[in-house]
Design a protein around this motif. Structure first.
Motif, PDB file in Angstrom:
ATOM      1  N   UNK A  50       0.827  -1.210   0.000  1.00 57.32           N
ATOM      2  CA  UNK A  50       0.000   0.000   0.000  1.00 57.32           C
ATOM      3  C   UNK A  50       0.862   1.262   0.000  1.00 57.32           C
ATOM      4  N   UNK A  51       2.070   1.213   0.592  1.00 60.34           N
ATOM      5  CA  UNK A  51       2.874   2.428   0.687  1.00 60.34           C
ATOM      6  C   UNK A  51       4.042   2.480  -0.285  1.00 60.34           C
ATOM      7  N   UNK A  52       4.562   1.353  -0.693  1.00 60.38           N
ATOM      8  CA  UNK A  52       5.712   1.372  -1.592  1.00 60.38           C
ATOM      9  C   UNK A  52       5.503   0.473  -2.809  1.00 60.38           C
ATOM     10  N   UNK A  53       4.297   0.029  -3.018  1.00 56.54           N
ATOM     11  CA  UNK A  53       3.933  -0.765  -4.194  1.00 56.54           C
ATOM     12  C   UNK A  53       4.810  -1.993  -4.370  1.00 56.54           C
ATOM     13  N   UNK A  54       5.128  -2.677  -3.265  1.00 57.77           N
ATOM     14  CA  UNK A  54       5.881  -3.918  -3.340  1.00 57.77           C
ATOM     15  C   UNK A  54       7.325  -3.765  -3.779  1.00 57.77           C
ATOM     16  N   UNK A  55       7.915  -2.603  -3.586  1.00 53.33           N
ATOM     17  CA  UNK A  55       9.268  -2.352  -4.087  1.00 53.33           C
ATOM     18  C   UNK A  55      10.356  -2.495  -3.033  1.00 53.33           C
ATOM     19  N   UNK A  56      10.033  -2.972  -1.836  1.00 55.65           N
ATOM     20  CA  UNK A  56      11.046  -3.129  -0.798  1.00 55.65           C
ATOM     21  C   UNK A  56      11.712  -4.497  -0.819  1.00 55.65           C
ATOM     22  N   UNK A  57      11.086  -5.471  -1.449  1.00 58.29           N
ATOM     23  CA  UNK A  57      11.578  -6.844  -1.420  1.00 58.29           C
ATOM     24  C   UNK A  57      12.189  -7.192  -2.777  1.00 58.29           C
ATOM     25  N   UNK A  58      13.417  -7.731  -2.761  1.00 59.93           N
ATOM     26  CA  UNK A  58      14.077  -8.047  -4.036  1.00 59.93           C
ATOM     27  C   UNK A  58      13.505  -9.294  -4.690  1.00 59.93           C
ATOM     28  N   UNK A  59      13.738  -9.412  -5.975  1.00 62.04           N
ATOM     29  CA  UNK A  59      13.362 -10.616  -6.725  1.00 62.04           C
ATOM     30  C   UNK A  59      14.597 -11.496  -6.850  1.00 62.04           C
ATOM     31  N   UNK A  60      14.425 -12.767  -6.559  1.00 63.70           N
ATOM     32  CA  UNK A  60      15.534 -13.716  -6.728  1.00 63.70           C
ATOM     33  C   UNK A  60      15.663 -14.076  -8.198  1.00 63.70           C
ATOM     34  N   UNK A  61      16.901 -14.284  -8.630  1.00 65.06           N
ATOM     35  CA  UNK A  61      17.131 -14.722 -10.002  1.00 65.06           C
ATOM     36  C   UNK A  61      17.554 -16.183  -9.981  1.00 65.06           C
ATOM     37  N   UNK A  62      18.835 -16.481  -9.963  1.00 65.52           N
ATOM     38  CA  UNK A  62      19.292 -17.870  -9.947  1.00 65.52           C
ATOM     39  C   UNK A  62      19.819 -18.315  -8.597  1.00 65.52           C
ATOM     40  N   UNK A  63      20.235 -17.409  -7.780  1.00 69.41           N
ATOM     41  CA  UNK A  63      20.800 -17.775  -6.490  1.00 69.41           C
ATOM     42  C   UNK A  63      19.733 -18.022  -5.451  1.00 69.41           C
ATOM     43  N   UNK A  64      20.112 -18.647  -4.335  1.00 68.38           N
ATOM     44  CA  UNK A  64      19.162 -18.922  -3.275  1.00 68.38           C
ATOM     45  C   UNK A  64      18.844 -17.720  -2.389  1.00 68.38           C
ATOM     46  N   UNK A  65      19.595 -16.619  -2.542  1.00 67.63           N
ATOM     47  CA  UNK A  65      19.401 -15.442  -1.706  1.00 67.63           C
ATOM     48  C   UNK A  65      19.482 -14.181  -2.551  1.00 67.63           C
ATOM     49  N   UNK A  66      18.563 -13.250  -2.306  1.00 64.36           N
ATOM     50  CA  UNK A  66      18.628 -11.913  -2.899  1.00 64.36           C
ATOM     51  C   UNK A  66      18.456 -10.910  -1.757  1.00 64.36           C
ATOM     52  N   UNK A  67      19.220  -9.816  -1.819  1.00 66.11           N
ATOM     53  CA  UNK A  67      19.188  -8.787  -0.784  1.00 66.11           C
ATOM     54  C   UNK A  67      18.949  -7.442  -1.447  1.00 66.11           C
TER      55      UNK A  67
END
Length: 132
Positions: A50-67
């Motif tokens: 509602x406040x940041x339109x889902x832009x705070x969480x990264x998308x994972x690509x091939x690795x097991x972790x995204x930051x």
């Protein structure tokens, strides 16, 4: 700590049978630096979309972790992580994040993260494959 978390810097691949394997190749993790035109006091952490339109969480690509580290207009910083559930369950991911925060504050580690339960108790255990 490197021994316990080195597989977070690997890559999820499929083996010849099409099953997931973790290639421990030290590729690093997906990392994003972002800016948000919002203040910390205006964030609704119960509904961040509602406040940041889902832009705070990264998308994972091939690795097991995204930051993702997002700097806010007020100078605050939000650090968010996305884990592959094939590699880390919520408990293991929390242990990793707590340890990371303790190291950033130069505190002794309260516990060393362990991801053994994921490979020991999974219905189809994830196989670790060393980089060659």
């Amino acid at each position: 700590m490197v021994y316990h978390t080195m597989h977070l810097a690997g890559e999820l691949v499929k083996n010849d049978a099409g099953e997931p394997e973790l290639l421990c190749n030290n590729r690093g993790v997906d990392f994003v630096e972002a800016l948000a035109d919002v203040e910390l006091k205006d964030l609704d952490f119960y509904n961040p979309d509602a406040t940041v339109e889902g832009k705070l969480v990264p998308k994972r690509k091939q690795g097991p972790l995204a930051v993702q580290a997002t700097q806010l207009k007020c100078g605050g910083l939000v650090v968010a992580c996305t884990f592959s559930h094939q590699v880390a369950d919520a408990y293991s991911a929390n242990m990793f994040i707590v340890s990371w925060a303790e190291m950033a504050l130069s505190k002794p580690l309260s516990q060393i993260p362990s991801f053994r339960t994921v490979t020991s108790f999974a219905s189809t255990p994830l196989q670790l494959r060393p980089f060659r």
